[in-house]
Design a protein around this motif. Structure first.
Motif, PDB file in Angstrom:
ATOM      1  N   TYR A  69       6.906 -48.098 -18.115  1.00 41.94           N
ATOM      2  CA  TYR A  69       6.620 -49.007 -19.228  1.00 41.94           C
ATOM      3  C   TYR A  69       7.861 -49.159 -20.106  1.00 41.94           C
ATOM      4  CZ  TYR A  69       4.557 -51.062 -23.393  1.00 41.94           C
ATOM      5  OH  TYR A  69       4.285 -51.906 -24.449  1.00 41.94           O
ATOM      6  N   LYS A  72      10.382 -51.359 -18.579  1.00 42.85           N
ATOM      7  CA  LYS A  72       9.940 -52.748 -18.410  1.00 42.85           C
ATOM      8  C   LYS A  72      10.105 -53.566 -19.679  1.00 42.85           C
ATOM      9  CE  LYS A  72       5.896 -55.524 -17.081  1.00 42.85           C
ATOM     10  NZ  LYS A  72       4.486 -55.476 -16.589  1.00 42.85           N
ATOM     11  N   TYR A  73       9.879 -52.935 -20.838  1.00 44.36           N
ATOM     12  CA  TYR A  73       9.823 -53.707 -22.075  1.00 44.36           C
ATOM     13  C   TYR A  73      11.021 -53.482 -22.997  1.00 44.36           C
ATOM     14  CZ  TYR A  73       5.171 -55.186 -20.728  1.00 44.36           C
ATOM     15  OH  TYR A  73       4.116 -55.755 -20.054  1.00 44.36           O
ATOM     16  N   ASN A  89       6.952 -56.393 -25.254  1.00 42.97           N
ATOM     17  CA  ASN A  89       5.555 -56.658 -24.909  1.00 42.97           C
ATOM     18  C   ASN A  89       4.924 -57.547 -25.985  1.00 42.97           C
ATOM     19  OD1 ASN A  89       2.820 -56.600 -24.278  1.00 42.97           O
ATOM     20  ND2 ASN A  89       2.817 -54.438 -23.726  1.00 42.97           N
ATOM     21  N   GLN A 109       4.208 -47.037 -27.744  1.00 40.66           N
ATOM     22  CA  GLN A 109       3.652 -47.861 -26.667  1.00 40.66           C
ATOM     23  C   GLN A 109       3.839 -47.183 -25.311  1.00 40.66           C
ATOM     24  OE1 GLN A 109       5.214 -51.916 -26.786  1.00 40.66           O
ATOM     25  NE2 GLN A 109       5.193 -51.868 -29.023  1.00 40.66           N
ATOM     26  N   ALA A 110       5.018 -46.632 -25.082  1.00 38.38           N
ATOM     27  CA  ALA A 110       5.301 -45.973 -23.803  1.00 38.38           C
ATOM     28  C   ALA A 110       4.422 -44.738 -23.622  1.00 38.38           C
ATOM     29  CB  ALA A 110       6.776 -45.591 -23.732  1.00 38.38           C
ATOM     30  N   ALA A 113       1.001 -45.828 -22.791  1.00 36.52           N
ATOM     31  CA  ALA A 113       0.954 -46.298 -21.400  1.00 36.52           C
ATOM     32  C   ALA A 113       0.873 -45.122 -20.432  1.00 36.52           C
ATOM     33  CB  ALA A 113       2.184 -47.151 -21.092  1.00 36.52           C
TER      34      ALA A 113
END
Length: 216
Positions: A69, A72-73, A89, A109-110, A113
């Motif tokens: 995650y 990715k972001y 995101n 956020q990570a 996730a």
């Protein structure tokens, strides 16, 4: 069961007699009580067995899902702006105020996730979610380490992908995406970094946190 019988003669006290059941009746009632006890115990055993087969859910942290995650972001931004929201995101609020203060929001956020659950204290836009905890007592670090114990403080060599780094002299956190004992890589927001090397940073200026083994 037995019955009570009363007997009284003129001028005498009332006497109460207990007449027990017959042996046959006593045996029959004993069998019924025993059968009831067996049923109750059997039902309890079934419930206990079901509980063992379907235990209560526990928190498990997938550190590699958290790493994926994080990678990715974000992106590697070299411009003076320091961030590129097109890589962020869109399902979360973006903190670009004051030149960009999205680092804790991104690390939270990570971690989420990876499987750490939200609650009334740690959730999007809460203080524990968006603040590093460097200058306050109820930020991300305090929640993850002191309150919940999901993570613990360790050394640079004691971390792996899925942990996070916190600056000592200023408010900033970064997410660890690789560490083989020689090379550590991190990803971050504001400034945005993607699989950046930690080699040029002084370890004494940072604190390292890794997930408690109970949650792996």
């Amino acid at each position: 069961m037995g019955v009570y019988s009363m007997d009284q003669t003129e001028g005498e006290l009332l006497l109460i007699y207990f007449i027990p059941e017959s042996e046959t009746a006593i045996a029959k009632n004993a069998e019924a009580d025993l059968a009831n006890d067996i049923t109750v115990n059997r039902n309890y055993a079934v419930k206990q067995e079901a509980s063992a087969i379907h235990p209560l859910a526990t928190v498990k942290y997938d550190r590699l899902a958290a790493r994926d995650y994080a990678n990715k972001y974000t992106s590697e931004v070299t411009s003076s702006l320091g961030y590129d929201t097109s890589k962020w995101n869109p399902n979360y609020a973006w903190h670009t105020e004051s030149g960009g203060v999205d680092c804790a929001n991104y690390v939270s956020q990570a971690i989420y996730a990876g499987g750490i659950p939200k609650d009334s204290t740690w959730k999007p836009e809460s203080t524990a979610w968006v603040n590093t905890g460097r200058n306050i007592s109820n930020g991300l670090k305090q929640y993850m380490v002191d309150t919940k114990g999901y993570f613990y403080k360790t050394t640079k060599g004691g971390t792996s992908a899925g942990g996070f780094i916190s600056a000592v002299n200023y408010s900033h956190v970064m997410f660890i995406v690789a560490n083989d004992g020689v090379t550590m890589l991190f990803s971050a927001h504001t400034n945005d970094r993607l699989k950046a090397s930690f080699a040029n940073f002084s370890s004494s200026s940072y604190e390292f946190y890794y997930v408690n083994s109970s949650y792996l």
